[in-house]
Structure formats: C-alpha cells, structure tokens
Design a protein around this motif. Sequence first.
Motif, PDB file in Angstrom:
ATOM      1  N   LEU A 250       7.843   9.601   9.641  1.00  0.00           N
ATOM      2  CA  LEU A 250       7.085   9.933   8.425  1.00  0.00           C
ATOM      3  C   LEU A 250       6.074   8.838   8.107  1.00  0.00           C
ATOM      4  O   LEU A 250       4.933   9.123   7.716  1.00  0.00           O
ATOM      5  CB  LEU A 250       8.042  10.124   7.245  1.00  0.00           C
ATOM      6  CG  LEU A 250       8.969  11.341   7.302  1.00  0.00           C
ATOM      7  CD1 LEU A 250       9.950  11.316   6.135  1.00  0.00           C
ATOM      8  CD2 LEU A 250       8.167  12.636   7.281  1.00  0.00           C
ATOM      9  N   PHE A 251       6.496   7.568   8.297  1.00  0.00           N
ATOM     10  CA  PHE A 251       5.602   6.458   7.998  1.00  0.00           C
ATOM     11  C   PHE A 251       4.434   6.390   8.979  1.00  0.00           C
ATOM     12  O   PHE A 251       3.321   6.000   8.599  1.00  0.00           O
ATOM     13  CB  PHE A 251       6.363   5.133   7.990  1.00  0.00           C
ATOM     14  CG  PHE A 251       6.601   4.600   6.607  1.00  0.00           C
ATOM     15  CD1 PHE A 251       5.538   4.130   5.842  1.00  0.00           C
ATOM     16  CD2 PHE A 251       7.868   4.576   6.061  1.00  0.00           C
ATOM     17  CE1 PHE A 251       5.747   3.642   4.552  1.00  0.00           C
ATOM     18  CE2 PHE A 251       8.092   4.101   4.774  1.00  0.00           C
ATOM     19  CZ  PHE A 251       7.024   3.629   4.018  1.00  0.00           C
ATOM     20  N   ILE A 252       4.668   6.754  10.234  1.00  0.00           N
ATOM     21  CA  ILE A 252       3.580   6.763  11.217  1.00  0.00           C
ATOM     22  C   ILE A 252       2.485   7.736  10.767  1.00  0.00           C
ATOM     23  O   ILE A 252       1.286   7.427  10.814  1.00  0.00           O
ATOM     24  CB  ILE A 252       4.119   7.146  12.608  1.00  0.00           C
ATOM     25  CG1 ILE A 252       4.955   5.994  13.177  1.00  0.00           C
ATOM     26  CG2 ILE A 252       2.959   7.464  13.567  1.00  0.00           C
ATOM     27  CD1 ILE A 252       5.680   6.327  14.463  1.00  0.00           C
ATOM     28  N   LYS A 253       2.906   8.912  10.305  1.00  0.00           N
ATOM     29  CA  LYS A 253       1.938   9.897   9.816  1.00  0.00           C
ATOM     30  C   LYS A 253       1.256   9.403   8.540  1.00  0.00           C
ATOM     31  O   LYS A 253       0.044   9.572   8.358  1.00  0.00           O
ATOM     32  CB  LYS A 253       2.641  11.229   9.547  1.00  0.00           C
ATOM     33  CG  LYS A 253       3.139  11.918  10.815  1.00  0.00           C
ATOM     34  CD  LYS A 253       3.815  13.234  10.489  1.00  0.00           C
ATOM     35  CE  LYS A 253       4.308  13.924  11.765  1.00  0.00           C
ATOM     36  NZ  LYS A 253       4.990  15.210  11.472  1.00  0.00           N
ATOM     37  N   PHE A 254       2.044   8.781   7.659  1.00  0.00           N
ATOM     38  CA  PHE A 254       1.496   8.249   6.408  1.00  0.00           C
ATOM     39  C   PHE A 254       0.473   7.151   6.684  1.00  0.00           C
ATOM     40  O   PHE A 254      -0.608   7.114   6.075  1.00  0.00           O
ATOM     41  CB  PHE A 254       2.634   7.711   5.533  1.00  0.00           C
ATOM     42  CG  PHE A 254       2.170   6.988   4.303  1.00  0.00           C
ATOM     43  CD1 PHE A 254       1.772   7.691   3.179  1.00  0.00           C
ATOM     44  CD2 PHE A 254       2.134   5.593   4.282  1.00  0.00           C
ATOM     45  CE1 PHE A 254       1.336   7.020   2.046  1.00  0.00           C
ATOM     46  CE2 PHE A 254       1.704   4.923   3.150  1.00  0.00           C
ATOM     47  CZ  PHE A 254       1.302   5.635   2.025  1.00  0.00           C
ATOM     48  N   ASN A 255       0.807   6.228   7.604  1.00  0.00           N
ATOM     49  CA  ASN A 255      -0.088   5.117   7.908  1.00  0.00           C
ATOM     50  C   ASN A 255      -1.429   5.594   8.459  1.00  0.00           C
ATOM     51  O   ASN A 255      -2.467   4.978   8.218  1.00  0.00           O
ATOM     52  CB  ASN A 255       0.576   4.173   8.916  1.00  0.00           C
ATOM     53  CG  ASN A 255       1.704   3.368   8.299  1.00  0.00           C
ATOM     54  OD1 ASN A 255       1.782   3.196   7.097  1.00  0.00           O
ATOM     55  ND2 ASN A 255       2.602   2.877   9.142  1.00  0.00           N
TER      56      ASN A 255
ATOM     57  N   ILE B 179       4.326  -3.979   7.436  1.00  0.00           N
ATOM     58  CA  ILE B 179       3.894  -2.603   7.664  1.00  0.00           C
ATOM     59  C   ILE B 179       5.074  -1.865   8.298  1.00  0.00           C
ATOM     60  O   ILE B 179       5.474  -2.176   9.417  1.00  0.00           O
ATOM     61  CB  ILE B 179       2.687  -2.522   8.613  1.00  0.00           C
ATOM     62  CG1 ILE B 179       1.492  -3.236   7.995  1.00  0.00           C
ATOM     63  CG2 ILE B 179       2.332  -1.066   8.910  1.00  0.00           C
ATOM     64  CD1 ILE B 179       0.274  -3.244   8.881  1.00  0.00           C
ATOM     65  N   PRO B 180       5.660  -0.918   7.587  1.00  0.00           N
ATOM     66  CA  PRO B 180       6.775  -0.157   8.160  1.00  0.00           C
ATOM     67  C   PRO B 180       6.375   0.456   9.491  1.00  0.00           C
ATOM     68  O   PRO B 180       5.272   0.971   9.637  1.00  0.00           O
ATOM     69  CB  PRO B 180       7.035   0.920   7.096  1.00  0.00           C
ATOM     70  CG  PRO B 180       6.558   0.302   5.822  1.00  0.00           C
ATOM     71  CD  PRO B 180       5.349  -0.504   6.202  1.00  0.00           C
ATOM     72  N   THR B 181       7.257   0.362  10.458  1.00  0.00           N
ATOM     73  CA  THR B 181       7.113   0.811  11.859  1.00  0.00           C
ATOM     74  C   THR B 181       6.396  -0.230  12.714  1.00  0.00           C
ATOM     75  O   THR B 181       6.588  -0.256  13.922  1.00  0.00           O
ATOM     76  CB  THR B 181       6.371   2.157  12.021  1.00  0.00           C
ATOM     77  OG1 THR B 181       4.974   1.998  11.743  1.00  0.00           O
ATOM     78  CG2 THR B 181       6.950   3.231  11.118  1.00  0.00           C
TER      79      THR B 181
ATOM     80  N   TYR C  50       0.793  -1.221   0.000  1.00  0.00           N
ATOM     81  CA  TYR C  50       0.000   0.000   0.000  1.00  0.00           C
ATOM     82  C   TYR C  50       0.833   1.282   0.000  1.00  0.00           C
ATOM     83  O   TYR C  50       0.285   2.384  -0.161  1.00  0.00           O
ATOM     84  CB  TYR C  50      -0.917   0.024   1.231  1.00  0.00           C
ATOM     85  CG  TYR C  50      -0.162   0.221   2.524  1.00  0.00           C
ATOM     86  CD1 TYR C  50      -0.129   1.459   3.159  1.00  0.00           C
ATOM     87  CD2 TYR C  50       0.547  -0.823   3.109  1.00  0.00           C
ATOM     88  CE1 TYR C  50       0.581   1.650   4.336  1.00  0.00           C
ATOM     89  CE2 TYR C  50       1.250  -0.651   4.279  1.00  0.00           C
ATOM     90  CZ  TYR C  50       1.267   0.585   4.891  1.00  0.00           C
ATOM     91  OH  TYR C  50       1.976   0.773   6.055  1.00  0.00           O
ATOM     92  N   PHE C  51       2.147   1.157   0.156  1.00  0.00           N
ATOM     93  CA  PHE C  51       2.949   2.374   0.328  1.00  0.00           C
ATOM     94  C   PHE C  51       3.815   2.730  -0.881  1.00  0.00           C
ATOM     95  O   PHE C  51       4.609   3.651  -0.824  1.00  0.00           O
ATOM     96  CB  PHE C  51       3.836   2.269   1.578  1.00  0.00           C
ATOM     97  CG  PHE C  51       4.554   0.955   1.728  1.00  0.00           C
ATOM     98  CD1 PHE C  51       5.671   0.669   0.967  1.00  0.00           C
ATOM     99  CD2 PHE C  51       4.095   0.020   2.630  1.00  0.00           C
ATOM    100  CE1 PHE C  51       6.338  -0.536   1.100  1.00  0.00           C
ATOM    101  CE2 PHE C  51       4.758  -1.200   2.779  1.00  0.00           C
ATOM    102  CZ  PHE C  51       5.872  -1.469   2.005  1.00  0.00           C
ATOM    103  N   TYR C  52       3.680   1.987  -1.982  1.00  0.00           N
ATOM    104  CA  TYR C  52       4.372   2.368  -3.208  1.00  0.00           C
ATOM    105  C   TYR C  52       3.557   3.435  -3.942  1.00  0.00           C
ATOM    106  O   TYR C  52       2.320   3.431  -3.855  1.00  0.00           O
ATOM    107  CB  TYR C  52       4.543   1.163  -4.138  1.00  0.00           C
ATOM    108  CG  TYR C  52       5.528   0.121  -3.674  1.00  0.00           C
ATOM    109  CD1 TYR C  52       6.461   0.407  -2.684  1.00  0.00           C
ATOM    110  CD2 TYR C  52       5.527  -1.152  -4.227  1.00  0.00           C
ATOM    111  CE1 TYR C  52       7.368  -0.557  -2.264  1.00  0.00           C
ATOM    112  CE2 TYR C  52       6.433  -2.124  -3.812  1.00  0.00           C
ATOM    113  CZ  TYR C  52       7.347  -1.814  -2.823  1.00  0.00           C
ATOM    114  OH  TYR C  52       8.239  -2.772  -2.413  1.00  0.00           O
TER     115      TYR C  52
END
Length: 207
Positions: free
Chosen positions: A105-110, A91-93, A64-66
Amino acid sequence: NLIKKKNKLHHTDLLNHKNIKVIEYKTVNLPFTNFEWPIPLNPLIIFKIKNLFKKNDIIHSWTYFYPISLITSIISKLKRKSKFITTLDTIPTQTFSLGEKIDKLFIKFNRTLGNWILKQADQITVYSKSIKIRNSKVIPSGIKPLTKINTNKFFKNKFKNKKIITFIGLINPRKGIETLIEIAKEVDAIFLVVGDNPTNKKLIKKY
C-alpha cells in the motif's frame, strides 16, 4: 507546533517557552499496526492550519504520510504566502518495512499521493543521505557525533575479552530491535541496549 499532549515526553519541558504556542488536537491511531499514524478527530484543525499560514512566514511540517501532512499540503497549495518546509527521517518501504501487505500500500502511496504531498514543499529536509529524496537537503540530527567512545570501566572489568555492541535508539520494531535480539543469540558478544519508548512501555517489557 501542532501536537497532541498525552504523556510527558523528553521534549515536553522545551515546549514551555514564552515564544512557543501549542495547538492541541485529538487523534486516534490505527489499531492494527504499531506504526504511529495519528488521524485527527476534529475537522476544525483545518481552519487552525489555514490561520497559521496567514500569520506565519514559514510553515514546517513533519513527514509526509500523516493525514495532517495531506491537509497542510493542500492548504499550502492554496496559500502561497508562507514558505513551506517538510522534514522526514524515514520513508516506509525504503528505510524500514511495515509488513508485506502494508508495504504494498505504501509503495502505491509513495508513487502517487505521497509524491504529490512532497512536491508541495518549497524545501525538503532529511536526517540522512540514506533517505533518497530528490532535491532534498540533509540536516543531521542535533547530536554531536562521537569520534571516540570510552567504554565504562564497569563493562570492561565485567566482560573481559568480550566485544561489546551497543544499540542506542527508540525501542520500536521498525528500528530493527527484534532483528538485533536474534543476532545477539548467534554472536559471541555482549549487546547493550540503550533507549526508551515513552508512548509504549509494554514494548520495553516485551524485549
């Protein structure tokens, strides 16, 4: 299948099938991280994906993150004819760290865009129960679980009275290989590492 063919990988030969059509697109990866994050270079890929939604009953998207995942999710929102499935193995993080700054950044993105992308899927499938996604379905990797491992006689004879610990997987920092190496220095056991990294041979030499 939307892929960029660069090196011959373990699945390359499987794609040479009469029922599989490969659509290639060029990408560039972020230079400051070892994490694979392919960014499409040709905007025409948008129209190719739209065409896939018109011609196919089911669209399957990897993770989902590409950037390509965002494009596919937006099109699925507009073209609801096809069933849209998203599969992820991490899932990153949550399952691994990319470093303090990128993790933030990934926490905010997720919580924002990543959450929206996942919500566009009619079905989310994951590899393991350790990946916490609401309303997801677990489909384990296509590897038969080993109920009994018979250690090769060579290792039994060579390392008598020693515990043998085996790592099997992709040789990549996010798999925790560096942590394993540090632990191996402190533990009285034999560590066997079985794996490869077809896209980054330098990592193999490093470890």
